[in-house]
Structures are given as C-alpha cells and as structure tokens.
Design a protein around this motif. Structure first.
Motif, short mmCIF file in Angstrom:
data_model
loop_
_atom_site.label_atom_id
_atom_site.label_comp_id
_atom_site.label_asym_id
_atom_site.label_seq_id
_atom_site.Cartn_x
_atom_site.Cartn_y
_atom_site.Cartn_z
N LYS A 1 -0.94 -12.68 -27.46
CA LYS A 1 -0.73 -11.61 -26.48
C LYS A 1 -1.48 -11.90 -25.19
O LYS A 1 -0.95 -11.71 -24.09
CB LYS A 1 -1.17 -10.26 -27.05
N SER B 1 8.46 -12.42 -25.90
CA SER B 1 8.88 -11.17 -25.25
C SER B 1 9.21 -10.11 -26.28
O SER B 1 8.81 -8.94 -26.15
CB SER B 1 10.09 -11.41 -24.35
N VAL B 2 9.93 -10.49 -27.32
CA VAL B 2 10.28 -9.55 -28.39
C VAL B 2 9.03 -9.07 -29.11
O VAL B 2 8.87 -7.88 -29.40
CB VAL B 2 11.28 -10.20 -29.39
N LEU C 1 9.85 -18.19 -24.95
CA LEU C 1 9.69 -17.06 -24.04
C LEU C 1 10.33 -15.81 -24.65
O LEU C 1 9.76 -14.72 -24.61
CB LEU C 1 10.33 -17.40 -22.69
N GLY C 2 11.51 -15.98 -25.24
CA GLY C 2 12.20 -14.87 -25.89
C GLY C 2 11.46 -14.34 -27.10
O GLY C 2 11.31 -13.12 -27.28
N MET D 1 5.98 -8.90 -28.04
CA MET D 1 5.04 -8.11 -27.22
C MET D 1 5.35 -6.62 -27.30
O MET D 1 4.46 -5.80 -27.08
CB MET D 1 5.10 -8.57 -25.76
N PHE E 1 5.18 -21.80 -23.29
CA PHE E 1 6.20 -20.79 -23.01
C PHE E 1 7.30 -21.29 -22.08
O PHE E 1 8.08 -20.50 -21.56
CB PHE E 1 5.56 -19.51 -22.44
N ARG F 1 13.00 -21.39 -23.22
CA ARG F 1 13.56 -20.04 -23.17
C ARG F 1 13.48 -19.35 -24.52
O ARG F 1 13.32 -18.14 -24.59
CB ARG F 1 15.00 -20.06 -22.65
N LEU G 1 2.58 -14.45 -17.85
CA LEU G 1 3.38 -13.52 -17.04
C LEU G 1 2.70 -13.21 -15.70
O LEU G 1 3.37 -13.15 -14.67
CB LEU G 1 3.64 -12.22 -17.80
N PHE H 1 0.19 -14.94 -23.40
CA PHE H 1 1.48 -14.57 -22.82
C PHE H 1 1.27 -13.67 -21.60
O PHE H 1 1.96 -13.82 -20.59
CB PHE H 1 2.37 -13.90 -23.86
#
Length: 94
Positions: free
Chosen positions: A78, A19-20, A15-16, A22, A9, A12, A85, A81
């Motif tokens: 999930k 994020s989308v 990571l994006g 999730m 991750f 970027r 986080l 990630f």
C-alpha cells in the motif's frame, strides 16, 4: 521525477492488481481475473512477482474440495503503490 516511479508497477496487470487491492480487503482469483479481463497464467505470474516483492499477500485454502486463492495488499504494498501514484501525479503536474 521519473526515477520516483516504481518499476514493479510498470505492467498494466500489476497496476490493475494493486488498484483493485487498494480498495478491497481480500479478492479471490476468479474475481480478480474477471475484473482485469486477463488469463489465469497472466494473473498467476504477475501476482507471484508482487508477492515476491512483498506487496501482496496470497492466501491459498480449500473451500469444500475446491482450491481457492485470494489476494490482499500488504502495508508495504500500500505504501509503495501510494508513493508510485504520488510520483505519477507529480509527473502530470498535479
């Protein structure tokens, strides 16, 4: 502390993507590309890497005569990630 961050991750774009995914079930290629403001090739290469790590699932199908590619986060993705986080939050002292 930094050893708890997941190298998958660090990008970027990845990571994006995560994020989308999730906060959405399935997201198609065009929507993802537009949300992240990246090129087709960039999305394709980073999604392939995440798929190889089994963090996302890729579904390819035809709608009429047009190909459609969609993505969703796997349970493994999930979890990974979420852990990433959490490590970031701890690093920031939260």
């Amino acid at each position: 502390m930094i050893s708890k961050l997941n190298k998958e991750f660090e990008s970027r774009v990845r990571l994006g993507i995560m994020s989308v995914l999730m906060v959405n079930d399935w997201v198609d290629f065009t929507e993802m590309k537009n949300l992240l403001e990246i090129t087709d090739g960039n999305l394709a290469s980073h999604s392939t890497a995440l798929e190889k790590s089994e963090y996302i699932e890729v579904k390819k199908e035809f709608v009429g005569k047009k190909p459609k590619t969609s993505y969703r986060a796997t349970e493994t993705g999930k979890k990974a990630f979420g852990e990433h986080l959490s490590a970031l939050e701890k690093l920031l002292g939260r």
